[in-house]
Design a protein around this motif. Sequence first.
Motif, mmCIF file in Angstrom:
data_model
loop_
_atom_site.group_PDB
_atom_site.id
_atom_site.type_symbol
_atom_site.label_atom_id
_atom_site.label_comp_id
_atom_site.label_asym_id
_atom_site.label_seq_id
_atom_site.Cartn_x
_atom_site.Cartn_y
_atom_site.Cartn_z
ATOM 1 N N ARG A 43 10.802 -11.752 -4.717
ATOM 2 C CA ARG A 43 10.940 -13.055 -4.063
ATOM 3 C C ARG A 43 9.655 -13.443 -3.360
ATOM 4 N NH1 ARG A 43 16.379 -14.730 -3.574
ATOM 5 N NH2 ARG A 43 17.908 -13.129 -4.167
ATOM 6 N N GLY A 44 9.292 -14.729 -3.511
ATOM 7 C CA GLY A 44 8.110 -15.254 -2.847
ATOM 8 C C GLY A 44 8.379 -15.566 -1.387
ATOM 9 N N ALA A 45 7.383 -16.169 -0.759
ATOM 10 C CA ALA A 45 7.473 -16.440 0.683
ATOM 11 C C ALA A 45 8.662 -17.322 1.025
ATOM 12 C CB ALA A 45 6.173 -17.091 1.158
ATOM 13 N N ALA A 85 14.480 2.834 -4.636
ATOM 14 C CA ALA A 85 13.058 2.847 -5.014
ATOM 15 C C ALA A 85 12.682 1.568 -5.751
ATOM 16 C CB ALA A 85 12.760 4.067 -5.884
ATOM 17 N N LEU A 86 13.577 1.094 -6.615
ATOM 18 C CA LEU A 86 13.330 -0.153 -7.342
ATOM 19 C C LEU A 86 13.240 -1.335 -6.381
ATOM 20 C CD1 LEU A 86 13.192 -1.835 -9.991
ATOM 21 C CD2 LEU A 86 15.697 -1.913 -9.919
ATOM 22 N N LEU A 87 14.185 -1.402 -5.455
ATOM 23 C CA LEU A 87 14.185 -2.494 -4.480
ATOM 24 C C LEU A 87 12.936 -2.453 -3.602
ATOM 25 C CD1 LEU A 87 17.952 -2.417 -3.448
ATOM 26 C CD2 LEU A 87 16.795 -4.224 -4.739
ATOM 27 N N GLN A 88 12.506 -1.254 -3.234
ATOM 28 C CA GLN A 88 11.314 -1.125 -2.411
ATOM 29 C C GLN A 88 10.072 -1.603 -3.160
ATOM 30 O OE1 GLN A 88 11.157 -0.066 0.985
ATOM 31 N NE2 GLN A 88 9.190 -1.108 0.611
ATOM 32 N N THR A 89 9.992 -1.259 -4.443
ATOM 33 C CA THR A 89 8.845 -1.701 -5.236
ATOM 34 C C THR A 89 8.834 -3.225 -5.358
ATOM 35 O OG1 THR A 89 8.812 0.349 -6.507
ATOM 36 C CG2 THR A 89 7.724 -1.556 -7.496
ATOM 37 N N ALA A 90 10.004 -3.820 -5.584
ATOM 38 C CA ALA A 90 10.092 -5.281 -5.672
ATOM 39 C C ALA A 90 9.633 -5.920 -4.360
ATOM 40 C CB ALA A 90 11.512 -5.711 -6.019
ATOM 41 N N GLU A 91 10.012 -5.317 -3.237
ATOM 42 C CA GLU A 91 9.573 -5.825 -1.936
ATOM 43 C C GLU A 91 8.070 -5.671 -1.761
ATOM 44 O OE1 GLU A 91 11.676 -4.216 1.360
ATOM 45 O OE2 GLU A 91 13.661 -4.624 0.518
ATOM 46 N N ASP A 92 7.535 -4.541 -2.205
ATOM 47 C CA ASP A 92 6.096 -4.296 -2.082
ATOM 48 C C ASP A 92 5.296 -5.280 -2.930
ATOM 49 O OD1 ASP A 92 6.622 -2.206 -0.386
ATOM 50 O OD2 ASP A 92 6.401 -0.644 -1.916
ATOM 51 N N VAL A 93 5.785 -5.548 -4.146
ATOM 52 C CA VAL A 93 5.106 -6.526 -4.999
ATOM 53 C C VAL A 93 5.166 -7.909 -4.355
ATOM 54 C CG1 VAL A 93 5.147 -7.705 -7.236
ATOM 55 C CG2 VAL A 93 5.499 -5.239 -7.137
ATOM 56 N N ALA A 94 6.311 -8.253 -3.783
ATOM 57 C CA ALA A 94 6.459 -9.543 -3.112
ATOM 58 C C ALA A 94 5.493 -9.664 -1.939
ATOM 59 C CB ALA A 94 7.898 -9.716 -2.635
ATOM 60 N N ARG A 95 5.364 -8.573 -1.178
ATOM 61 C CA ARG A 95 4.486 -8.579 -0.015
ATOM 62 C C ARG A 95 3.023 -8.756 -0.423
ATOM 63 N NH1 ARG A 95 5.977 -3.897 1.797
ATOM 64 N NH2 ARG A 95 7.961 -4.695 2.562
ATOM 65 N N ALA A 96 2.678 -8.188 -1.573
ATOM 66 C CA ALA A 96 1.288 -8.270 -2.032
ATOM 67 C C ALA A 96 1.017 -9.513 -2.870
ATOM 68 C CB ALA A 96 0.955 -7.023 -2.858
ATOM 69 N N GLY A 142 0.715 -12.559 -2.314
ATOM 70 C CA GLY A 142 -0.211 -13.555 -1.801
ATOM 71 C C GLY A 142 -1.629 -13.365 -2.296
ATOM 72 N N ALA A 143 -1.941 -12.162 -2.781
ATOM 73 C CA ALA A 143 -3.291 -11.897 -3.286
ATOM 74 C C ALA A 143 -3.479 -12.390 -4.716
ATOM 75 C CB ALA A 143 -3.577 -10.398 -3.236
ATOM 76 N N SER A 144 -2.394 -12.820 -5.350
ATOM 77 C CA SER A 144 -2.476 -13.313 -6.728
ATOM 78 C C SER A 144 -2.366 -14.823 -6.742
ATOM 79 C CB SER A 144 -1.347 -12.712 -7.575
ATOM 80 O OG SER A 144 -1.170 -13.441 -8.773
ATOM 81 N N ALA A 145 -3.316 -15.478 -7.374
ATOM 82 C CA ALA A 145 -3.307 -16.941 -7.461
ATOM 83 C C ALA A 145 -2.063 -17.434 -8.197
ATOM 84 C CB ALA A 145 -4.563 -17.432 -8.160
ATOM 85 N N LEU A 146 -1.662 -16.714 -9.238
ATOM 86 C CA LEU A 146 -0.502 -17.138 -10.025
ATOM 87 C C LEU A 146 0.783 -16.965 -9.223
ATOM 88 C CD1 LEU A 146 0.419 -18.163 -12.786
ATOM 89 C CD2 LEU A 146 0.710 -15.782 -13.494
ATOM 90 N N PHE A 147 0.945 -15.828 -8.549
ATOM 91 C CA PHE A 147 2.134 -15.604 -7.733
ATOM 92 C C PHE A 147 2.178 -16.607 -6.583
ATOM 93 C CE2 PHE A 147 3.111 -10.927 -8.811
ATOM 94 C CZ PHE A 147 4.236 -11.320 -9.519
ATOM 95 N N LYS A 148 1.012 -16.863 -5.989
ATOM 96 C CA LYS A 148 0.956 -17.775 -4.846
ATOM 97 C C LYS A 148 1.434 -19.173 -5.243
ATOM 98 C CE LYS A 148 -2.648 -17.131 -2.394
ATOM 99 N NZ LYS A 148 -4.067 -17.157 -1.940
ATOM 100 N N LYS A 149 1.067 -19.589 -6.453
ATOM 101 C CA LYS A 149 1.477 -20.908 -6.962
ATOM 102 C C LYS A 149 2.983 -20.968 -7.144
ATOM 103 C CE LYS A 149 0.548 -24.138 -10.754
ATOM 104 N NZ LYS A 149 -0.196 -24.351 -12.011
ATOM 105 N N ARG A 150 3.578 -19.860 -7.624
ATOM 106 C CA ARG A 150 5.005 -19.863 -7.868
ATOM 107 C C ARG A 150 5.813 -19.721 -6.584
ATOM 108 N NH1 ARG A 150 2.580 -19.385 -12.193
ATOM 109 N NH2 ARG A 150 3.477 -19.445 -14.280
ATOM 110 N N ALA A 151 5.240 -19.065 -5.597
ATOM 111 C CA ALA A 151 5.931 -18.913 -4.320
ATOM 112 C C ALA A 151 6.026 -20.227 -3.572
ATOM 113 C CB ALA A 151 5.219 -17.871 -3.468
#
Length: 260
Positions: free
Chosen positions: A208-210, A238-249, A251-260
């Motif tokens: 999930r994005g911001a 562990a899966l849920l934690q990884t999804a949260e970690d990817v979500a937290r990071a 913001g460093a991706s231009a593509l993810f930032k656009k979708r968030a």
Amino acid sequence: MSGILERSFNVLEYLAEHPEGCALSTLAGELQIPLSASHRLLTELIRCGYVRQDPRDGHYVLTIKLVSISLSFLSRSGIVDIAQPLLDQLASASGELVRLAVVDGDDLTFVAKSQGATRGLRYDPDMGLSVNLSCSAAGHAWLSTMSEDAATVLVARKGLGTPQDYGPKAPTSIKAVMAFVKAAHQRGFSMINEVFAPGMTAMAAPVRGAGGTAIGVVTIAGPLSRLTPQRMEALGPALLQTAEDVARASGASALFKKRA
């Protein structure tokens, strides 16, 4: 012009499914494009560098230009850079294939992966393909973030897979798909058993994005002999934690930032 574009993309997608190449007559017949029109399209695609013709048998084959463009896009978007270490960590912990799919309009497309299986059967399907929403753990996880009405409409628009083309337990009605989606919403992650492919299981959690909107999905997939329902339940945190970690990071991706 739109018809020419659609045919061109259909040709590219068809050739992507046939890396060994195919004859002009076969391609024209499968895509139901007149022989002369198919030849003109292929000639233009050759001129633009996306297709080449094998001099040995005359078959038409994709070049790596599309791959190069895709890899350049992913590199500049920053997705792989931020996600790969997190996928590697989950793959190592689970001992199975871990993948990241990104939401792109009404589609989910896999963009990164990490193989955790070091011995025995290795599940490793094609990357970069649009995900079937009705028959995949990734699709169920994404649909679980929507309202019931929105999820139902999207499934109806995308269509259902069949047990003949996917797994023997593939849902054959929208109601059956929504049962998987409801369970994923309640659990926090989806689980499937011989739904996408015979003898294979998978689980997925939304990223999930911001604003709380799903921008991607993290999946774990493997053979049923190893990735049992009990094993998937154990891997849930562990899966849920990884999804949260990817979500937290993200913001460093231009593509993810656009979708968030």
